[in-house]
Scaffold this motif. Sequence first.
Motif, PDB file in Angstrom:
ATOM      1  N   HIS A 125       0.823  -1.227   0.000  1.00  0.00           N
ATOM      2  CA  HIS A 125       0.000   0.000   0.000  1.00  0.00           C
ATOM      3  C   HIS A 125       0.852   1.269   0.000  1.00  0.00           C
ATOM      4  N   GLY A 133      -2.036   1.980   5.051  1.00  0.00           N
ATOM      5  CA  GLY A 133      -2.382   0.559   5.104  1.00  0.00           C
ATOM      6  C   GLY A 133      -1.314  -0.295   5.761  1.00  0.00           C
ATOM      7  N   ASP A 162      -2.912 -10.821  -1.883  1.00  0.00           N
ATOM      8  CA  ASP A 162      -3.458 -10.212  -0.657  1.00  0.00           C
ATOM      9  C   ASP A 162      -4.905  -9.796  -0.938  1.00  0.00           C
ATOM     10  N   HIS A 164      -6.390  -7.190  -0.144  1.00  0.00           N
ATOM     11  CA  HIS A 164      -6.500  -5.756  -0.444  1.00  0.00           C
ATOM     12  C   HIS A 164      -5.724  -5.428  -1.716  1.00  0.00           C
ATOM     13  N   HIS A 165      -6.197  -4.443  -2.451  1.00  0.00           N
ATOM     14  CA  HIS A 165      -5.525  -4.048  -3.680  1.00  0.00           C
ATOM     15  C   HIS A 165      -4.185  -3.388  -3.364  1.00  0.00           C
ATOM     16  N   HIS A 185      -8.371  -9.187  -5.380  1.00  0.00           N
ATOM     17  CA  HIS A 185      -8.638  -8.487  -4.124  1.00  0.00           C
ATOM     18  C   HIS A 185     -10.136  -8.312  -3.936  1.00  0.00           C
ATOM     19  N   ALA A 189     -13.504  -2.639  -0.556  1.00  0.00           N
ATOM     20  CA  ALA A 189     -12.633  -2.829   0.605  1.00  0.00           C
ATOM     21  C   ALA A 189     -11.536  -1.775   0.526  1.00  0.00           C
ATOM     22  N   PHE A 190     -10.779  -1.630   1.614  1.00  0.00           N
ATOM     23  CA  PHE A 190      -9.592  -0.784   1.611  1.00  0.00           C
ATOM     24  C   PHE A 190      -8.667  -1.280   0.495  1.00  0.00           C
ATOM     25  N   PRO A 191      -7.982  -0.444  -0.280  1.00  0.00           N
ATOM     26  CA  PRO A 191      -7.942   1.022  -0.214  1.00  0.00           C
ATOM     27  C   PRO A 191      -8.912   1.702  -1.188  1.00  0.00           C
ATOM     28  N   ALA A 253     -11.394  -8.738   6.349  1.00  0.00           N
ATOM     29  CA  ALA A 253     -12.020  -8.814   5.027  1.00  0.00           C
ATOM     30  C   ALA A 253     -13.026  -9.955   5.019  1.00  0.00           C
TER      31      ALA A 253
END
Length: 308
Positions: A125, A133, A162, A164-165, A185, A189-191, A253
Amino acid sequence: MSTILYSHPVCQEHTNSPDHPEQPDRLRYISNVLDGPSYFMLDRRDAPMGQIEDITRVHDARYVDDILASVPTRGNTLLGPDTGMSPASGEAALRAVGAICEAVDVVLEGGARNAFCSVRPPGHHAEYAEAMGFCLFNNIAIGAQRARQVHGCKKVAAVDFDVHHGNGTQAAFQTEPSLFFGSSHQMPAFPGTGYAEETGVGNIVNVPLAPGAGSEEFRRAYSDKILPALRAFEPDFILISAGFDADARDPLAQLRVKTPDFAWVTAEILKVADEFCSGKVVSTLEGGYDLDALAAGVAVHMRELMGI
Ligand SMILES: [Zn+2]
């Protein structure tokens, strides 16, 4: 040929803030499982300190100075709503960078078949001049640039499973056709980045998955989208952002990926590496916040890397 495991005790000392999910116990659970008899063949090495010139290939030099100057002498310093540092964080972040850079060197010079960096803080991140992140320096992008600029690699790929992106990695790669980024991802969701429409210069493949998606959707993201694009790219080196927070047990998540899926995706990436780059792969730890799920995921990831 061997698989190297890089880590360092200081990576277990770094904290973001009290009771933070990106916690020292993550590495303790991983080392507990990798200390087991199945893993006696691992070539265990202490992560060296990373070099500033490696970091500034990816990050603003003033940002790097600011981060290292902001390391607190006691307690925690917050760099944003979710990312912080403790007295050990500066050295931990430099060891995380040093791990991937030495792993890249050794694997590309033929001294090992592949390597895994069991390090904190994670990196995918981290943006050009922004910590976010739970990430300070973008380890995977730093490793990719070392492969290109020190070893002359022409086509470096990063695959990120992961949950998350990897916004920071995408940002570092998206204008450079000799780099490839493929990511599965959860979305939303975050981010908040990682739409399928974000394709860079044709070198970015994002496969967002809806909350509740499980093994079938996860594997299809790779079989149908990411692996064919990775093969078409014909990488001469592959990096893996190995996060284990797509696991159904993860508290941050809502995907329902299972431990065997992490073995499967690792094996599929290794097949591409065997086809195009003599199996040369370096993997580094990103997320994974259920401690048992994290340890189980890393265990099967390592077994695939080791070929056992
Ligand atoms: Zn994550």
